[in-house]
Design a protein around this motif. Structure first.
Motif, PDB file in Angstrom:
ATOM      1  N   VAL A  88       0.842  -1.195   0.000  1.00  0.00           N
ATOM      2  CA  VAL A  88       0.000   0.000   0.000  1.00  0.00           C
ATOM      3  C   VAL A  88       0.882   1.252   0.000  1.00  0.00           C
ATOM      4  O   VAL A  88       1.859   1.337   0.753  1.00  0.00           O
ATOM      5  CB  VAL A  88      -0.943   0.009   1.212  1.00  0.00           C
ATOM      6  N   LYS A  89       0.517   2.217  -0.854  1.00  0.00           N
ATOM      7  CA  LYS A  89       1.231   3.491  -0.903  1.00  0.00           C
ATOM      8  C   LYS A  89       0.239   4.627  -1.120  1.00  0.00           C
ATOM      9  O   LYS A  89      -0.772   4.455  -1.806  1.00  0.00           O
ATOM     10  CB  LYS A  89       2.266   3.496  -2.037  1.00  0.00           C
ATOM     11  N   PHE A  90       0.577   5.778  -0.547  1.00  0.00           N
ATOM     12  CA  PHE A  90      -0.217   6.987  -0.760  1.00  0.00           C
ATOM     13  C   PHE A  90       0.696   8.069  -1.310  1.00  0.00           C
ATOM     14  O   PHE A  90       1.800   8.277  -0.809  1.00  0.00           O
ATOM     15  CB  PHE A  90      -0.863   7.471   0.540  1.00  0.00           C
ATOM     16  N   ARG A  91       0.217   8.738  -2.361  1.00  0.00           N
ATOM     17  CA  ARG A  91       0.989   9.839  -2.932  1.00  0.00           C
ATOM     18  C   ARG A  91       0.232  11.146  -2.742  1.00  0.00           C
ATOM     19  O   ARG A  91      -0.925  11.277  -3.146  1.00  0.00           O
ATOM     20  CB  ARG A  91       1.239   9.615  -4.433  1.00  0.00           C
ATOM     21  N   TYR A  92       0.907  12.098  -2.113  1.00  0.00           N
ATOM     22  CA  TYR A  92       0.324  13.427  -1.952  1.00  0.00           C
ATOM     23  C   TYR A  92       0.261  14.134  -3.301  1.00  0.00           C
ATOM     24  O   TYR A  92       0.908  13.733  -4.274  1.00  0.00           O
ATOM     25  CB  TYR A  92       1.159  14.259  -0.977  1.00  0.00           C
ATOM     26  N   ALA A  93      -0.513  15.217  -3.351  1.00  0.00           N
ATOM     27  CA  ALA A  93      -0.644  15.990  -4.581  1.00  0.00           C
ATOM     28  C   ALA A  93       0.689  16.589  -5.018  1.00  0.00           C
ATOM     29  O   ALA A  93       0.902  16.826  -6.214  1.00  0.00           O
ATOM     30  CB  ALA A  93      -1.678  17.100  -4.387  1.00  0.00           C
ATOM     31  N   ALA A 124      -2.656   3.456  -3.689  1.00  0.00           N
ATOM     32  CA  ALA A 124      -2.493   2.261  -4.518  1.00  0.00           C
ATOM     33  C   ALA A 124      -2.248   1.053  -3.632  1.00  0.00           C
ATOM     34  O   ALA A 124      -1.692   1.163  -2.530  1.00  0.00           O
ATOM     35  CB  ALA A 124      -1.340   2.434  -5.504  1.00  0.00           C
ATOM     36  N   TYR A 125      -2.664  -0.109  -4.119  1.00  0.00           N
ATOM     37  CA  TYR A 125      -2.419  -1.348  -3.397  1.00  0.00           C
ATOM     38  C   TYR A 125      -2.375  -2.496  -4.385  1.00  0.00           C
ATOM     39  O   TYR A 125      -2.794  -2.377  -5.551  1.00  0.00           O
ATOM     40  CB  TYR A 125      -3.502  -1.598  -2.331  1.00  0.00           C
TER      41      TYR A 125
END
Length: 252
Positions: A88-93, A124-125
């Motif tokens: 799992v990943k998170f991307r900021y703006a 995303a995952y």
């Protein structure tokens, strides 16, 4: 004695349930190692949801504008079930990333909830899927794109099925892209390898040859049996006209 049997049966049932709690809706919480697995995601997609299928797993990228969490689930026999997400990943703006272990990801009832650190970003995952098949409820509103593995196709009604029907379809670098503007309910795709058509055609051809050969053999056996009966005088046909003019026996 009956009481002991009931207690024993209850214990066996409890053991069966607890022994299988590592998978399905009773699975343990996702570990940090699973959340931080490596994965190469396509962050530049222009769809709200992009699903890229690779073999028996898929990568999902969600645009999470104006959302503080994403609930991921799949439909099972007993209702909704949580998805065992990983990498799992998170991307900021602004383009910076947060790994899954730094996010609050946990299973709550029939879904896996990913709490997002910001309302505007992309999460995303990676998760598992059945070979040559992908299905998922529509989790967010907006455009959805499904990218099939290389050399896989849809279009043959015997080997494929796409729902909702009639998506936009194009082939980019040997991979089929299916796109819906704003689907509702569920997205489902069953697909096939190019060679599956030829393999199926070969099997049908072989079966056809075997059936024709069997029919010819059967007809030959019948004819041979008829010939033998004729030689033994068992199939002597009589002409009814020969007896039309003769009176019955005893009245001549």
């Amino acid at each position: 004695m009956n009481r002991r049997l009931l207690v024993g049966a209850a214990l066996v049932g409890l053991l069966a349930v607890t022994a299988g709690c590592s998978v399905g809706p009773f699975a343990d919480d996702i570990t940090d190692e699973e959340l931080d697995e490596n994965a190469d995601y396509d962050w530049e997609t222009d769809a709200t949801v992009t699903i890229t299928i690779e073999g028996a797993e898929y990568q999902a990228v969600y645009d999470t504008a104006n959302r503080s969490r994403l609930s991921v689930y799949q439909q099972g026999f007993a209702g909704n079930e949580p998805v065992n997400v990983r990498a799992v990943k998170f991307r900021y703006a602004n383009g910076t990333f947060v790994n899954g272990s730094a996010l609050d990801v946990e299973k709550q009832g029939g879904e896996t909830v990913i709490d997002l650190p910001a309302e505007n970003g992309t999460v995303a995952y990676t998760a598992d899927t059945r070979p040559k098949e992908f299905g998922s409820p529509v989790l967010v509103e907006g455009s959805h794109e499904v990218i099939l593995p290389p050399n896989h196709r849809t279009g043959n009604f015997l080997f494929s099925h796409v729902s909702p029907g009639n998506p936009e379809k194009e082939v980019v670098d040997g991979r089929v892209h299916l796109r819906w503007d704003d689907p509702e309910g569920n997205v489902f795709v069953r697909y096939y390898l190019d060679r599956d058509i030829y393999i199926f055609g070969g099997i049908v051809a072989v079966l056809g040859v075997v059936m024709v050969a069997g029919l010819i053999y059967y007809l030959r056996q019948i004819r041979e049996l008829e010939r033998r009966r004729e030689e033994m005088g068992l199939d002597v046909e009589t002409d009814d006209d020969e007896f039309d003019d003769e009176p019955p026996p005893g009245m001549r």
